[in-house]
Design a protein around this motif. Structure first.
Motif: not given
Ligand SMILES: Cc1cc2nc3c(=O)[nH]c(=O)nc-3n(C[C@H](O)[C@H](O)[C@H](O)COP(=O)(O)OP(=O)(O)OC[C@H]3O[C@@H](n4cnc5c(N)ncnc54)[C@H](O)[C@@H]3O)c2cc1C
Length: 100
Positions: A50-53, A55, A60, A65, A68-69, A93
């Protein structure tokens, strides 16, 4: 035992495999790929694809993010690089989905 090659690729994850395949398919010479243990002992085999971004900014945000990273990277990630990737991921994305 001595192995001779034109290219020595260290790492059997997606980075090493992609490079090794590109070189091998280009017929540029003999490629040897080495890894630390076995091929399935790499982050690549654990990735879920998956690609988390971010959106939807109403539910959010970029800061979550980024945090989390940093935690996932065991606090050794380059903060500037993480921030750059996280903030530019939505744009990237969309580009990927549009096939551009
Ligand atoms: C649980 C989990 C889920 C993930 N989910 C996603 C996801 O959904 N989407 C996403 O985009 N990314 C995800 N990722 C991140 C992604 O897996 C990595 O960013 C990516 O696989 C890294 O690829 P790589 O080829 O750089 O490194 P790796 O796949 O880690 O490969 C490194 C290679 O180098 C070798 N190596 C290391 N040290 C030595 C040494 N001293 N000598 C010889 N060889 C050595 C290892 O054996 C291995 O073959 C996830 C990661 C994990 C752990």
């Amino acid at each position: 035992m001595i192995h001779k090659s034109d290219f020595l690729v260290i790492g059997g994850g997606i980075a090493g495999m992609s490079y090794a395949l590109r070189i091998a398919n280009g017929g540029k010479g003999k490629v040897v790929l080495v890894c630390k243990t076995t091929l399935d002992e790499a982050n690549t085999t654990k990735a879920q694809g998956g690609i988390a971004s971010v959106t939807n900014l109403s539910v959010d945000n970029f800061e979550k993010h980024i945090a989390d990273t940093i935690v996932a990277g065991d606090f050794i990630s380059n903060h500037q690089a993480v921030e750059h990737v996280v903030r530019n991921a939505p744009k990237a994305s969309v580009t990927l989905w549009n096939g551009a």
